[in-house]
Design a protein around this motif. Structure first.
Motif, PDB file in Angstrom:
ATOM      1  N   THR A  62     -14.383   7.100   2.056  1.00 30.96           N
ATOM      2  CA  THR A  62     -13.635   6.483   0.968  1.00 30.96           C
ATOM      3  C   THR A  62     -12.141   6.489   1.244  1.00 30.96           C
ATOM      4  O   THR A  62     -11.639   7.362   1.943  1.00 30.96           O
ATOM      5  CB  THR A  62     -13.914   7.214  -0.370  1.00 30.96           C
ATOM      6  OG1 THR A  62     -13.178   6.585  -1.406  1.00 30.96           O
ATOM      7  CG2 THR A  62     -13.583   8.680  -0.308  1.00 30.96           C
ATOM      8  N   ALA A  63     -11.457   5.521   0.680  1.00 32.54           N
ATOM      9  CA  ALA A  63      -9.994   5.492   0.749  1.00 32.54           C
ATOM     10  C   ALA A  63      -9.370   6.314  -0.365  1.00 32.54           C
ATOM     11  O   ALA A  63      -8.170   6.544  -0.374  1.00 32.54           O
ATOM     12  CB  ALA A  63      -9.493   4.053   0.678  1.00 32.54           C
ATOM     13  N   THR A  64     -10.196   6.784  -1.297  1.00 30.36           N
ATOM     14  CA  THR A  64      -9.695   7.634  -2.374  1.00 30.36           C
ATOM     15  C   THR A  64      -9.364   9.011  -1.797  1.00 30.36           C
ATOM     16  O   THR A  64     -10.040   9.503  -0.900  1.00 30.36           O
ATOM     17  CB  THR A  64     -10.743   7.748  -3.496  1.00 30.36           C
ATOM     18  OG1 THR A  64     -11.038   6.435  -3.964  1.00 30.36           O
ATOM     19  CG2 THR A  64     -10.239   8.603  -4.641  1.00 30.36           C
ATOM     20  N   ASN A  65      -8.338   9.652  -2.334  1.00 27.43           N
ATOM     21  CA  ASN A  65      -7.885  10.916  -1.749  1.00 27.43           C
ATOM     22  C   ASN A  65      -8.904  12.034  -1.933  1.00 27.43           C
ATOM     23  O   ASN A  65      -9.735  12.021  -2.829  1.00 27.43           O
ATOM     24  CB  ASN A  65      -6.510  11.299  -2.318  1.00 27.43           C
ATOM     25  CG  ASN A  65      -6.549  11.613  -3.779  1.00 27.43           C
ATOM     26  OD1 ASN A  65      -7.102  12.628  -4.184  1.00 27.43           O
ATOM     27  ND2 ASN A  65      -5.973  10.739  -4.595  1.00 27.43           N
ATOM     28  N   ALA A 120     -12.140  11.191   3.619  1.00 24.81           N
ATOM     29  CA  ALA A 120     -11.328  10.712   2.503  1.00 24.81           C
ATOM     30  C   ALA A 120      -9.863  10.698   2.923  1.00 24.81           C
ATOM     31  O   ALA A 120      -9.464  11.383   3.865  1.00 24.81           O
ATOM     32  CB  ALA A 120     -11.519  11.620   1.289  1.00 24.81           C
ATOM     33  N   ALA A 121      -9.086   9.944   2.201  1.00 24.59           N
ATOM     34  CA  ALA A 121      -7.664   9.838   2.501  1.00 24.59           C
ATOM     35  C   ALA A 121      -6.975  11.187   2.324  1.00 24.59           C
ATOM     36  O   ALA A 121      -7.203  11.887   1.340  1.00 24.59           O
ATOM     37  CB  ALA A 121      -7.018   8.796   1.599  1.00 24.59           C
ATOM     38  N   PRO A 178      -3.192  11.698   2.814  1.00 24.15           N
ATOM     39  CA  PRO A 178      -1.878  11.191   3.213  1.00 24.15           C
ATOM     40  C   PRO A 178      -0.946  12.303   3.668  1.00 24.15           C
ATOM     41  O   PRO A 178      -0.821  13.344   3.017  1.00 24.15           O
ATOM     42  CB  PRO A 178      -1.349  10.524   1.947  1.00 24.15           C
ATOM     43  CG  PRO A 178      -2.578  10.237   1.148  1.00 24.15           C
ATOM     44  CD  PRO A 178      -3.535  11.331   1.463  1.00 24.15           C
ATOM     45  N   LEU A 196       0.575   4.104  -2.933  1.00 23.17           N
ATOM     46  CA  LEU A 196       0.264   5.516  -2.670  1.00 23.17           C
ATOM     47  C   LEU A 196       1.373   6.438  -3.157  1.00 23.17           C
ATOM     48  O   LEU A 196       1.098   7.523  -3.666  1.00 23.17           O
ATOM     49  CB  LEU A 196      -0.007   5.728  -1.178  1.00 23.17           C
ATOM     50  CG  LEU A 196      -1.330   5.177  -0.690  1.00 23.17           C
ATOM     51  CD1 LEU A 196      -1.426   5.264   0.831  1.00 23.17           C
ATOM     52  CD2 LEU A 196      -2.497   5.896  -1.342  1.00 23.17           C
ATOM     53  N   THR A 249     -12.104  13.194  -4.519  1.00 23.29           N
ATOM     54  CA  THR A 249     -13.464  12.977  -4.039  1.00 23.29           C
ATOM     55  C   THR A 249     -14.223  14.222  -3.588  1.00 23.29           C
ATOM     56  O   THR A 249     -15.447  14.232  -3.640  1.00 23.29           O
ATOM     57  CB  THR A 249     -13.473  11.953  -2.897  1.00 23.29           C
ATOM     58  OG1 THR A 249     -12.604  12.412  -1.846  1.00 23.29           O
ATOM     59  CG2 THR A 249     -13.012  10.599  -3.376  1.00 23.29           C
ATOM     60  N   PRO A 292       0.806  -1.229   0.000  1.00 22.30           N
ATOM     61  CA  PRO A 292       0.000   0.000   0.000  1.00 22.30           C
ATOM     62  C   PRO A 292       0.835   1.273   0.000  1.00 22.30           C
ATOM     63  O   PRO A 292       0.456   2.260  -0.627  1.00 22.30           O
ATOM     64  CB  PRO A 292      -0.853  -0.121   1.254  1.00 22.30           C
ATOM     65  CG  PRO A 292      -0.244  -1.199   2.071  1.00 22.30           C
ATOM     66  CD  PRO A 292       0.553  -2.058   1.157  1.00 22.30           C
TER      67      PRO A 292
END
Length: 94
Positions: free
Chosen positions: A63-66, A84-85, A87, A10, A70, A6
């Protein structure tokens, strides 16, 4: 095969975004919204969201989408709660 790293994924996905200045990213995302997302936003989805609003339900997208990808989609749907992600250490469009 269970071989996805992962962190490596990313770094690839966000590294690609980080290569472009923010105005260009915004332009590309606007095009994505117009060509891909808007046609997929069907009246039935808006009707369902309205029914939940009428019932005073909390409406959220998780969501795990950034968030860069999103947040405009959530806005187009009128959804104000978005998890949302985000990072740490990555800034898109420097």
């Amino acid at each position: 095969a269970g071989t996805l790293d992962p962190v490596e994924y990313l770094e690839f996905a966000l590294g690609t975004l980080a290569q472009f200045p923010r105005p260009r990213l915004d332009q590309l995302h606007a095009q994505f919204m117009q060509e891909v997302i808007q046609p997929a936003l069907l009246p039935a989805a808006f009707d369902l969201l309205q029914r939940h609003r009428d019932e005073d339900d909390l409406i959220a997208i998780i969501t795990a989408t950034n968030r860069f990808v999103t947040a405009p989609i959530a806005a187009a749907l009128g959804v104000t709660h978005l998890l949302a992600a985000e990072p740490e250490g990555y800034e898109t469009g420097t």
